[in-house]
Design an enzyme around this catalytic site. Structure first.
Site, PDB file in Angstrom:
ATOM      1  N   LYS A 217      33.946  39.357  45.450  1.00 52.08           N
ATOM      2  CA  LYS A 217      34.882  38.997  44.369  1.00 52.08           C
ATOM      3  C   LYS A 217      34.584  39.807  43.114  1.00 52.08           C
ATOM      4  CE  LYS A 217      36.945  35.016  41.982  1.00 52.08           C
ATOM      5  NZ  LYS A 217      38.307  35.554  42.093  1.00 52.08           N
TER       6      LYS A 217
ATOM      7  N   HIS B 189      31.780  31.784  44.861  1.00 54.48           N
ATOM      8  CA  HIS B 189      32.656  32.611  45.706  1.00 54.48           C
ATOM      9  C   HIS B 189      31.848  33.679  46.416  1.00 54.48           C
ATOM     10  CE1 HIS B 189      35.859  30.838  43.188  1.00 54.48           C
ATOM     11  NE2 HIS B 189      36.664  31.110  44.211  1.00 54.48           N
TER      12      HIS B 189
HETATM   13  N1  LIG Z   1      45.783  32.437  43.533  1.00 51.49           N
HETATM   14  C1  LIG Z   1      45.080  32.162  44.639  1.00 51.49           C
HETATM   15  O1  LIG Z   1      45.296  31.132  45.310  1.00 51.49           O
HETATM   16  C2  LIG Z   1      44.046  33.147  45.114  1.00 51.49           C
HETATM   17  C3  LIG Z   1      43.363  32.945  46.301  1.00 51.49           C
HETATM   18  C4  LIG Z   1      42.513  33.935  46.767  1.00 51.49           C
HETATM   19  C5  LIG Z   1      42.356  35.106  46.039  1.00 51.49           C
HETATM   20  N2  LIG Z   1      43.018  35.255  44.878  1.00 51.49           N
HETATM   21  C6  LIG Z   1      42.953  36.498  44.105  1.00 51.49           C
HETATM   22  O2  LIG Z   1      43.654  37.508  44.830  1.00 51.49           O
HETATM   23  C7  LIG Z   1      43.115  38.787  44.510  1.00 51.49           C
HETATM   24  C8  LIG Z   1      42.789  39.540  45.801  1.00 51.49           C
HETATM   25  O3  LIG Z   1      41.777  38.890  46.511  1.00 51.49           O
HETATM   26  P1  LIG Z   1      41.298  39.430  47.935  1.00 51.49           P
HETATM   27  O4  LIG Z   1      40.083  38.648  48.296  1.00 51.49           O
HETATM   28  O5  LIG Z   1      42.445  39.447  48.882  1.00 51.49           O
HETATM   29  O6  LIG Z   1      40.873  40.923  47.548  1.00 51.49           O
HETATM   30  P2  LIG Z   1      40.843  42.209  48.499  1.00 51.49           P
HETATM   31  O7  LIG Z   1      40.060  43.227  47.737  1.00 51.49           O
HETATM   32  O8  LIG Z   1      40.418  41.850  49.872  1.00 51.49           O
HETATM   33  O9  LIG Z   1      42.386  42.662  48.586  1.00 51.49           O
HETATM   34  C9  LIG Z   1      43.066  43.273  47.528  1.00 51.49           C
HETATM   35  C10 LIG Z   1      43.964  44.317  48.139  1.00 51.49           C
HETATM   36  O10 LIG Z   1      44.792  44.847  47.109  1.00 51.49           O
HETATM   37  C11 LIG Z   1      44.879  46.229  47.314  1.00 51.49           C
HETATM   38  N3  LIG Z   1      45.248  46.916  46.074  1.00 51.49           N
HETATM   39  C12 LIG Z   1      44.504  47.137  44.965  1.00 51.49           C
HETATM   40  N4  LIG Z   1      45.182  47.898  44.085  1.00 51.49           N
HETATM   41  C13 LIG Z   1      46.397  48.142  44.634  1.00 51.49           C
HETATM   42  C14 LIG Z   1      47.538  48.897  44.234  1.00 51.49           C
HETATM   43  N5  LIG Z   1      47.577  49.544  43.057  1.00 51.49           N
HETATM   44  N6  LIG Z   1      48.611  48.939  45.059  1.00 51.49           N
HETATM   45  C15 LIG Z   1      48.602  48.284  46.242  1.00 51.49           C
HETATM   46  N7  LIG Z   1      47.531  47.581  46.706  1.00 51.49           N
HETATM   47  C16 LIG Z   1      46.451  47.508  45.901  1.00 51.49           C
HETATM   48  C17 LIG Z   1      43.484  46.640  47.801  1.00 51.49           C
HETATM   49  O11 LIG Z   1      43.496  47.902  48.444  1.00 51.49           O
HETATM   50  C18 LIG Z   1      43.170  45.495  48.742  1.00 51.49           C
HETATM   51  O12 LIG Z   1      43.593  45.738  50.058  1.00 51.49           O
HETATM   52  C19 LIG Z   1      41.912  38.521  43.607  1.00 51.49           C
HETATM   53  O13 LIG Z   1      42.310  38.648  42.262  1.00 51.49           O
HETATM   54  C20 LIG Z   1      41.574  37.065  43.904  1.00 51.49           C
HETATM   55  O14 LIG Z   1      40.880  36.428  42.871  1.00 51.49           O
HETATM   56  C21 LIG Z   1      43.851  34.310  44.391  1.00 51.49           C
HETATM   57  O1  LIG Z   2      38.441  34.832  46.809  1.00 51.63           O
HETATM   58  C1  LIG Z   2      38.863  34.849  45.639  1.00 51.63           C
HETATM   59  O2  LIG Z   2      38.768  35.866  44.914  1.00 51.63           O
HETATM   60  C2  LIG Z   2      39.504  33.643  45.063  1.00 51.63           C
HETATM   61  N1  LIG Z   2      40.026  33.741  43.873  1.00 51.63           N
HETATM   62  C3  LIG Z   2      40.754  32.746  43.168  1.00 51.63           C
HETATM   63  C4  LIG Z   2      40.131  32.475  41.812  1.00 51.63           C
HETATM   64  O3  LIG Z   2      39.612  33.418  41.167  1.00 51.63           O
HETATM   65  O4  LIG Z   2      40.188  31.342  41.347  1.00 51.63           O
HETATM   66  C5  LIG Z   2      41.010  31.499  43.978  1.00 51.63           C
HETATM   67  C6  LIG Z   2      39.937  31.196  44.968  1.00 51.63           C
HETATM   68  C7  LIG Z   2      39.579  32.394  45.853  1.00 51.63           C
END
Ligand SMILES: NC(=O)c1ccc[n+]([C@@H]2O[C@H](COP(=O)([O-])OP(=O)(O)OC[C@H]3O[C@@H](n4cnc5c(N)ncnc54)[C@H](O)[C@@H]3O)[C@@H](O)[C@H]2O)c1
Ligand SMILES: O=C(O)C1=N[C@H](C(=O)O)CCC1
Length: 269
Positions: free
Chosen positions: A159, A155
């Site tokens: 992350k 990733h």
């Molecule tokens: N399930 C999936 O398909 C999937 C896909 C991508 C990312 N993710 C997960 O999603 C999460 C976010 O990833 P990202 O790349 O968008 O991160 P990022 O850091 O770009 O975005 C996270 C956002 O959440 C905000 N945030 C943090 N604490 C907060 C609070 N208390 N109140 C309101 N907002 C708050 C931050 O300010 C930021 O803007 C990670 O845990 C990642 O692993 C999951």
């Molecule tokens: O960008 C990330 O952070 C992602 N998080 C998820 C994970 O932890 O599996 C899904 C893929 C992207």
């Protein structure tokens, strides 16, 4: 029309989710919020994420917008997610949780809280990855104990959690397929004179580099040959589209915890 509240609306996922909510015929972008002190608070969320104003102003904290939507989509940080889940339980608002890095204690609390609200929680919302989860379980069950199972994930360098939630779920599915408990057999790092690999280990290794969106490979390696099952994300849009699909799906469901297998009908593969 189901009104969506986007948590972490200025984040990488929050902005792509805005696109998928706007293009979903059953969803409307109801409200947006960010963490206290975030520089985008007060800005029009559409201007930030869609390139045109949509009148949704990014507010501070979930409590300030809780009555402006039906479903909260959360891709933020595990501690924040738990705070939102407690609020959702209090107000009986549906949630879609994509945030990874939730601890075993977090997941246990979430399960209890979800007695008071419907919640889809999944470490990866892409259709292909959810199919991969099932393929990995099936492959592990077919090949059995004679094949070493190893997982590699890569990733981007922003992350925060490792291994990825997806890699851990792939490990769980592989472990299920061969009748093991991942917590007992997972090996998350190797260094020094570690001795020979134990036959029942499931290794999970992590790469963090530049702007890699997300890559996962599961190895099933036997003597003289191996199968590699891989998924590579080309953009964040398939995660965001999955989150929008889950939001539309969960809005009228009974309280409780659901997975993307429930949303996509992949439970009986
Ligand atoms: N399930 C999936 O398909 C999937 C896909 C991508 C990312 N993710 C997960 O999603 C999460 C976010 O990833 P990202 O790349 O968008 O991160 P990022 O850091 O770009 O975005 C996270 C956002 O959440 C905000 N945030 C943090 N604490 C907060 C609070 N208390 N109140 C309101 N907002 C708050 C931050 O300010 C930021 O803007 C990670 O845990 C990642 O692993 C999951
Ligand atoms: O960008 C990330 O952070 C992602 N998080 C998820 C994970 O932890 O599996 C899904 C893929 C992207």
């Amino acid at each position: 029309m189901v009104k969506v509240i986007i948590a972490g609306a200025a984040g990488r996922m929050g902005q792509r989710i805005a696109h998928m909510v706007e293009s979903h015929s059953g969803l409307q972008y109801g409200a947006a919020f960010e963490a206290a002190g975030h520089p985008e608070i007060g800005r029009d969320a559409g201007e930030l994420a869609l390139g045109r104003k949509n009148g949704v102003i990014i507010k501070e904290g979930l409590e300030s917008v809780i009555e402006q939507g039906d479903v909260i989509i959360d891709f933020t940080f595990h501690q924040a997610t738990m705070e939102f889940a407690r609020i959702a339980a209090k107000h009986n608002k549906a949630m879609v949780i994509g945030t990874t890095g939730l601890t075993a204690e977090n997941l246990a609390e979430l399960k209890e809280l979800a007695a008071n609200f419907p919640c889809v929680q999944a470490p990866n919302m892409s259709v292909c990855v959810n199919v991969l989860f099932q393929l990995v379980k099936k492959t592990a069950a077919i090949l059995g104990d004679d094949y070493d199972i190893e997982i590699i994930e890569a990733h981007h360098n922003k992350k925060k959690d490792a291994p990825s939630g997806t890699a851990l779920k792939l490990g769980e599915m592989a472990a299920e397929g061969v009748g093991r408990n991942l917590a007992e057999v997972a090996v998350l790092e190797r260094s020094g004179i570690i001795g020979e690999r134990k036959p029942n280990e499931i290794g999970i290794q992590t790469i963090r580099a530049a702007d890699i969106v997300g890559e996962h490979t599961v190895y099933f390696a036997g003597p003289g040959e191996r199968i590699e099952l891989s998924h590579r994300a080309h953009s964040r849009d398939h995660f965001a589209k999955g989150a929008a699909t889950a939001a539309a799906w969960v809005a009228d469901k009974d309280n409780g915890i659901y997975s993307m297998f429930d949303v996509l009908g992949l439970n009986d593969l």
